[in-house]
Design a protein around this motif. Structure first.
Motif, PDB file in Angstrom:
ATOM      1  N   UNK A  54      -1.402  16.381  -0.985  1.00 36.39           N
ATOM      2  CA  UNK A  54      -0.260  15.750  -1.645  1.00 36.39           C
ATOM      3  C   UNK A  54       0.537  14.905  -0.648  1.00 36.39           C
ATOM      4  N   UNK A  55       0.764  15.424   0.545  1.00 37.36           N
ATOM      5  CA  UNK A  55       1.506  14.676   1.563  1.00 37.36           C
ATOM      6  C   UNK A  55       0.742  13.404   1.934  1.00 37.36           C
ATOM      7  N   UNK A  56      -0.575  13.510   2.069  1.00 34.26           N
ATOM      8  CA  UNK A  56      -1.395  12.347   2.392  1.00 34.26           C
ATOM      9  C   UNK A  56      -1.315  11.312   1.263  1.00 34.26           C
ATOM     10  N   UNK A  57      -1.403  11.791   0.026  1.00 36.09           N
ATOM     11  CA  UNK A  57      -1.336  10.876  -1.122  1.00 36.09           C
ATOM     12  C   UNK A  57       0.022  10.177  -1.176  1.00 36.09           C
TER      13      UNK A  57
ATOM     14  N   UNK B 234       0.528   6.261  -0.854  1.00 40.05           N
ATOM     15  CA  UNK B 234       1.257   5.565  -1.913  1.00 40.05           C
ATOM     16  C   UNK B 234       2.394   4.742  -1.319  1.00 40.05           C
ATOM     17  N   UNK B 235       3.057   5.287  -0.310  1.00 39.87           N
ATOM     18  CA  UNK B 235       4.137   4.550   0.353  1.00 39.87           C
ATOM     19  C   UNK B 235       3.613   3.287   1.012  1.00 39.87           C
ATOM     20  N   UNK B 236       2.468   3.406   1.707  1.00 38.55           N
ATOM     21  CA  UNK B 236       1.877   2.230   2.356  1.00 38.55           C
ATOM     22  C   UNK B 236       1.458   1.184   1.313  1.00 38.55           C
TER      23      UNK B 236
ATOM     24  N   UNK C  93       2.861  -2.616   0.855  1.00 41.17           N
ATOM     25  CA  UNK C  93       1.980  -3.785   0.822  1.00 41.17           C
ATOM     26  C   UNK C  93       2.183  -4.583  -0.459  1.00 41.17           C
ATOM     27  N   UNK C  94       2.338  -3.874  -1.581  1.00 39.82           N
ATOM     28  CA  UNK C  94       2.547  -4.566  -2.856  1.00 39.82           C
ATOM     29  C   UNK C  94       3.871  -5.321  -2.867  1.00 39.82           C
ATOM     30  N   UNK C  95       4.900  -4.727  -2.268  1.00 39.34           N
ATOM     31  CA  UNK C  95       6.201  -5.398  -2.196  1.00 39.34           C
ATOM     32  C   UNK C  95       6.070  -6.670  -1.364  1.00 39.34           C
ATOM     33  N   UNK C  96       5.377  -6.576  -0.226  1.00 40.36           N
ATOM     34  CA  UNK C  96       5.168  -7.761   0.618  1.00 40.36           C
ATOM     35  C   UNK C  96       4.373  -8.820  -0.146  1.00 40.36           C
TER      36      UNK C  96
END
Length: 140
Positions: free
Chosen positions: A68-71, A75-77, A81-84
């Protein structure tokens, strides 16, 4: 003496009956104790199995928490990237809109120049026709 002997015999009989009752009660208590020991053994085995199951579930929970922490991290990364990418796309759209507006202005200017050139050409054609007509009349 016979009465005394009968009385003693009666006391021995009562004590024997009392001992028999005590032996019966003792046997029942020993049987109950044996059953309790069996129940205790079964419960102990069940408790051990439950502890083992709890340990396995604890390990699975830790694994799920890691995943879950990895996911969440991934998801944050991806979100970053999507915001950029979105900001880049918005900038591209803004540049394209500015270019479109500039092109529209240029087209309007060219349309005005064309209309003006057509008017000039029409006037020049009329002048040439008038000169030609005038020269034709002079030749006749």
């Amino acid at each position: 003496a016979l009465a005394l002997a009968l009385r003693e015999l009666e006391l021995v009989r009562v004590e024997t009956n009392s001992d028999s009752n005590s032996n019966y009660e003792l046997n029942q208590l020993q049987t109950a104790l044996g059953m309790e020991e069996q129940t205790s053994g079964v419960l102990s085995e069940m408790l051990d199995a439950a502890a083992e199951q709890t340990n396995r579930l604890g390990c699975k929970l830790k694994q799920v928490e890691k995943e879950q922490a990895l996911a969440v991290s991934q998801l944050g990364h991806v979100t970053s990237e999507l915001v950029v990418d979105l900001e880049s796309e918005e900038n591209t759209i803004a540049l394209l809109q500015a270019a479109l507006e500039s092109s529209e202005c240029h087209v309007a200017s060219l349309s005005e120049q064309l209309a003006s050139a057509q008017e000039c050409a029409a006037c020049q054609i009329e002048e040439v026709e008038a000169r030609c007509q005038h020269q034709l009349h002079q030749l006749q």
